[in-house]
Design a protein around this motif. Structure first.
Motif: not given
Length: 247
Positions: A3, A6, A8, A30, A33, A35
């Motif tokens: 991760d 990542s 997110k 994006h 992960g 926004e």
């Protein structure tokens, strides 16, 4: 370790993301992960994806900077991210026009300062954050007939180091990505000119022009925990241009 890259739970504001480099970076963040809050005067294509917000606005607007940062980072669960990408350029031989100088400095440098200043206030409270500024080959090398662009990108490079120094104690990192010649609407004139294209490719160790997607990997790295102990640095994504000693 799986991760490490990542994003997110992260929220990223990307200026000048309506097309070109900014759009390529925003899509990459994006995909991993994050926004996204994409800010531009015009978005070349609509993105209908969850967590990808396209906001029409002038990146130099201080009220917009304040409002977007407050909204974007309000529910950020992990790392707040800012990508200062918005930029303009004006090439002119001879006496360089003052209005072109003023506009270039305002969009490329002063707006980046404003977004960084506003984002930093939220990042300090959260005790984490990653600020990524898009500089240029022109941040450290001289290029002809475009003093405003070179000055603005040189300013971005050292402004980022100054913010890295001031914000490090809060757990906030600030780094630069310096692209080489990337094929976008801004550079298409040089790309389509056989003589200029050949001259530029002579500097490249990797014998092709870059794409906006080539910048996404560096941005993902700098935004993620994979670079958690890296700040105040420049990453050249230039096909080897700045390391090439003999053409």
């Amino acid at each position: 370790m799986q991760d490490l890259f990542s994003l997110k739970g992260c929220v990223a504001i990307v200026t000048g993301a309506g097309r070109g480099n900014g759009f390529g970076i925003a899509k990459g963040l994006h995909k991993f992960g994050a926004e996204i809050y994409s800010i531009d005067l015009q978005h070349k294509e609509n993105v209908e994806a969850e967590g990808f917000h396209q906001i029409v606005g002038d990146v130099t607007d201080e009220k917009l900077q304040e409002e977007v940062c407050a909204k974007a980072y309000a529910n950020c669960e992990k790392t707040p991210i800012l990508v200062n990408n918005a930029g303009v350029t004006h090439v002119e031989e001879g006496k360089y026009p003052r209005d072109a100088w003023d506009k270039t400095i305002e969009v490329n440098l002063t707006a980046a300062f404003g977004w960084t200043r506003e984002a930093a206030e939220h990042m300090k409270k959260m005790e984490r954050g990653s600020i990524i500024s898009i500089s240029s080959l022109g941040a450290s090398l001289g290029f002809p007939a475009n003093p405003a662009y070179v000055a603005s990108k040189g300013g971005i490079r050292l402004m980022t180091k100054a913010f890295a120094r001031d914000l490090g104690k809060y757990g906030v990192r600030a780094n630069n990505i310096a692209p080489g010649y990337i094929k976008t609407e801004m550079t298409i004139g040089s790309f389509n000119d056989p003589e200029k294209r050949k001259a530029r490719e002579a500097h490249m160790m990797i014998k092709r022009w870059g794409t906006p997607e080539d910048l996404a990997g560096a941005a993902i790295f700098l935004a993620s925990d994979a670079s958690v102990y890296i700040t105040g640095q420049d990453i050249n994504v230039d096909g080897g241009w700045t390391a090439n000693g003999l053409m």
